[in-house]
Scaffold this motif. Structure first.
Motif, mmCIF file in Angstrom:
data_model
loop_
_atom_site.group_PDB
_atom_site.id
_atom_site.type_symbol
_atom_site.label_atom_id
_atom_site.label_comp_id
_atom_site.label_asym_id
_atom_site.label_seq_id
_atom_site.Cartn_x
_atom_site.Cartn_y
_atom_site.Cartn_z
ATOM 1 N N VAL A 32 0.902 -1.083 0.001
ATOM 2 C CA VAL A 32 -0.090 0.016 0.057
ATOM 3 C C VAL A 32 0.949 1.206 0.033
ATOM 4 C CG1 VAL A 32 -1.446 1.403 1.451
ATOM 5 C CG2 VAL A 32 -1.961 -1.155 0.923
ATOM 6 N N MET A 33 2.120 1.139 0.700
ATOM 7 C CA MET A 33 2.923 2.563 0.853
ATOM 8 C C MET A 33 3.603 2.465 -0.558
ATOM 9 S SD MET A 33 2.235 3.816 3.932
ATOM 10 C CE MET A 33 3.441 5.033 3.719
ATOM 11 N N VAL A 34 3.903 1.504 -1.195
ATOM 12 C CA VAL A 34 4.687 1.736 -2.670
ATOM 13 C C VAL A 34 3.651 2.199 -3.283
ATOM 14 C CG1 VAL A 34 5.217 0.474 -4.555
ATOM 15 C CG2 VAL A 34 5.951 -0.349 -2.233
ATOM 16 N N VAL A 35 2.482 1.862 -3.448
ATOM 17 C CA VAL A 35 1.277 2.604 -4.680
ATOM 18 C C VAL A 35 1.205 4.087 -3.903
ATOM 19 C CG1 VAL A 35 -0.972 2.661 -5.208
ATOM 20 C CG2 VAL A 35 0.228 0.523 -5.014
ATOM 21 N N GLY A 36 1.039 4.164 -2.753
ATOM 22 C CA GLY A 36 0.731 5.590 -2.112
ATOM 23 C C GLY A 36 1.939 6.793 -2.583
ATOM 24 N N ALA A 37 3.094 6.095 -2.103
ATOM 25 C CA ALA A 37 4.298 7.202 -2.316
ATOM 26 C C ALA A 37 4.738 7.262 -3.722
ATOM 27 C CB ALA A 37 5.485 6.387 -1.579
ATOM 28 N N ALA A 60 9.711 9.983 -3.616
ATOM 29 C CA ALA A 60 9.870 8.855 -4.739
ATOM 30 C C ALA A 60 10.891 7.972 -4.317
ATOM 31 C CB ALA A 60 10.380 9.777 -6.004
ATOM 32 N N VAL A 61 12.037 8.580 -3.582
ATOM 33 C CA VAL A 61 12.810 7.666 -2.674
ATOM 34 C C VAL A 61 12.230 6.624 -1.989
ATOM 35 C CG1 VAL A 61 14.911 7.512 -1.183
ATOM 36 C CG2 VAL A 61 14.918 9.021 -3.310
ATOM 37 N N ALA A 62 11.499 7.120 -1.041
ATOM 38 C CA ALA A 62 10.426 6.449 -0.004
ATOM 39 C C ALA A 62 9.768 5.096 -0.802
ATOM 40 C CB ALA A 62 9.569 7.214 0.613
ATOM 41 N N GLY A 63 9.206 5.448 -1.885
ATOM 42 C CA GLY A 63 8.308 4.698 -2.779
ATOM 43 C C GLY A 63 9.216 3.249 -3.111
ATOM 44 N N LEU A 64 10.527 3.749 -3.698
ATOM 45 C CA LEU A 64 11.639 2.884 -4.231
ATOM 46 C C LEU A 64 11.921 1.737 -2.987
ATOM 47 C CD1 LEU A 64 13.622 4.972 -6.569
ATOM 48 C CD2 LEU A 64 11.817 3.470 -7.085
ATOM 49 N N VAL A 65 12.445 2.540 -1.858
ATOM 50 C CA VAL A 65 12.681 1.874 -0.680
ATOM 51 C C VAL A 65 11.565 0.839 -0.184
ATOM 52 C CG1 VAL A 65 13.154 1.874 1.769
ATOM 53 C CG2 VAL A 65 14.249 3.368 0.366
ATOM 54 N N TYR A 66 10.155 1.371 -0.158
ATOM 55 C CA TYR A 66 9.084 0.388 -0.050
ATOM 56 C C TYR A 66 9.039 -0.720 -0.908
ATOM 57 C CZ TYR A 66 7.582 4.453 3.074
ATOM 58 O OH TYR A 66 7.567 5.177 3.981
ATOM 59 N N GLY A 67 9.141 -0.515 -2.095
ATOM 60 C CA GLY A 67 9.021 -1.724 -3.225
ATOM 61 C C GLY A 67 10.041 -2.471 -3.036
ATOM 62 N N PHE A 68 11.489 -2.072 -2.517
ATOM 63 C CA PHE A 68 12.546 -3.131 -2.538
ATOM 64 C C PHE A 68 12.292 -4.089 -1.228
ATOM 65 C CE2 PHE A 68 16.648 -4.633 -0.769
ATOM 66 C CZ PHE A 68 17.099 -5.190 -1.810
ATOM 67 N N ILE A 69 11.830 -3.357 0.002
ATOM 68 C CA ILE A 69 11.260 -4.175 0.977
ATOM 69 C C ILE A 69 10.235 -5.089 0.770
ATOM 70 C CG2 ILE A 69 10.532 -4.004 3.349
ATOM 71 C CD1 ILE A 69 12.114 -1.243 3.797
ATOM 72 N N THR A 70 9.282 -4.739 0.050
ATOM 73 C CA THR A 70 8.199 -5.544 -0.311
ATOM 74 C C THR A 70 8.655 -6.810 -1.054
ATOM 75 O OG1 THR A 70 6.598 -3.680 -0.557
ATOM 76 C CG2 THR A 70 5.937 -5.675 -1.501
ATOM 77 N N TYR A 122 0.385 9.989 6.725
ATOM 78 C CA TYR A 122 -0.151 8.701 6.641
ATOM 79 C C TYR A 122 -0.279 7.864 7.920
ATOM 80 C CZ TYR A 122 1.372 9.206 1.652
ATOM 81 O OH TYR A 122 1.584 9.509 0.415
ATOM 82 N N LEU A 123 -0.812 8.518 9.122
ATOM 83 C CA LEU A 123 -1.239 8.082 10.206
ATOM 84 C C LEU A 123 -0.122 7.371 11.045
ATOM 85 C CD1 LEU A 123 -4.576 6.062 8.949
ATOM 86 C CD2 LEU A 123 -4.318 8.292 10.079
ATOM 87 N N PHE A 124 1.038 7.872 11.048
ATOM 88 C CA PHE A 124 2.497 7.584 11.475
ATOM 89 C C PHE A 124 2.955 6.189 10.927
ATOM 90 C CE2 PHE A 124 0.631 10.872 14.036
ATOM 91 C CZ PHE A 124 1.782 11.734 14.252
ATOM 92 N N ILE A 125 2.215 5.351 10.061
ATOM 93 C CA ILE A 125 2.563 4.344 9.509
ATOM 94 C C ILE A 125 4.116 4.353 8.937
ATOM 95 C CG2 ILE A 125 2.236 2.723 7.574
ATOM 96 C CD1 ILE A 125 -0.780 3.162 7.893
ATOM 97 N N PRO A 126 4.688 5.574 8.242
ATOM 98 C CA PRO A 126 5.916 5.373 8.051
ATOM 99 C C PRO A 126 6.872 5.349 9.165
ATOM 100 C CG PRO A 126 4.753 7.122 6.800
ATOM 101 C CD PRO A 126 3.940 6.648 7.710
#
Length: 146
Positions: A32-37, A60-70, A122-126
């Motif tokens: 979800v965070m990948v899609v959002g970021a 954008a960097v956050a989205g890439l990091v989320y994607g790699f972790i996923t 993002y409700l402190f999810i990050p």
């Protein structure tokens, strides 16, 4: 089958599964965070990059990091677990750094990033997600058969 091939097969069979139990929830949340970021930063970079280039680039960097972790969580295995652990630690460092920076010098960020104010938008999810993932990944290591 040679002995080397048999060893590789045995290692693959022992690949630790990271998406069982709470790991599946982490995959879902990171997805979800990948899609959002990524979608947020893509629109912002495409339409108003000059307004807040640092904020949009960090999202954008956050989205890439989320994607790699996923990807690492889904892949499983010890190497993926270690890579995800390093990325989660880097993510947490980024959230804490950007979160503090946005509170100390709000003018540096004319628009919010995913990590602004520790992810309040993002409700402190990050900030909670990497803490949970680090706990899960460390636990997954200790549960691995020795």
């Amino acid at each position: 089958m040679t002995s080397g091939e048999a060893e590789v097969t045995a290692v693959e069979e022992k690949r630790i599964r990271l998406i069982s139990g709470p790991g599946m929830l982490l995959v879902w949340l990171y997805g979800v965070m990948v899609v959002g970021a990524v979608s947020r930063s893509a629109v912002q970079i495409a339409t108003e990059f000059d307004h807040a280039p640092l904020a949009y680039s960090l999202s954008a960097v956050a989205g890439l990091v989320y994607g790699f972790i996923t990807y690492s969580l889904v892949r499983g295995g010890e190497t993926a677990r270690k890579a995800a652990l390093v990325c989660c630690a880097a993510e947490l460092l980024g959230v804490l750094t950007v979160g503090t920076w946005t509170l100390v010098d709000p003018s540096a960020f004319p628009d919010a990033t995913v990590w602004s104010d520790y992810g309040m938008g993002y409700l402190f999810i990050p900030v909670l997600l990497p803490l949970s993932a680090i706990y899960w990944l460390r636990r997954a290591r200790s549960e691995q058969p020795g």
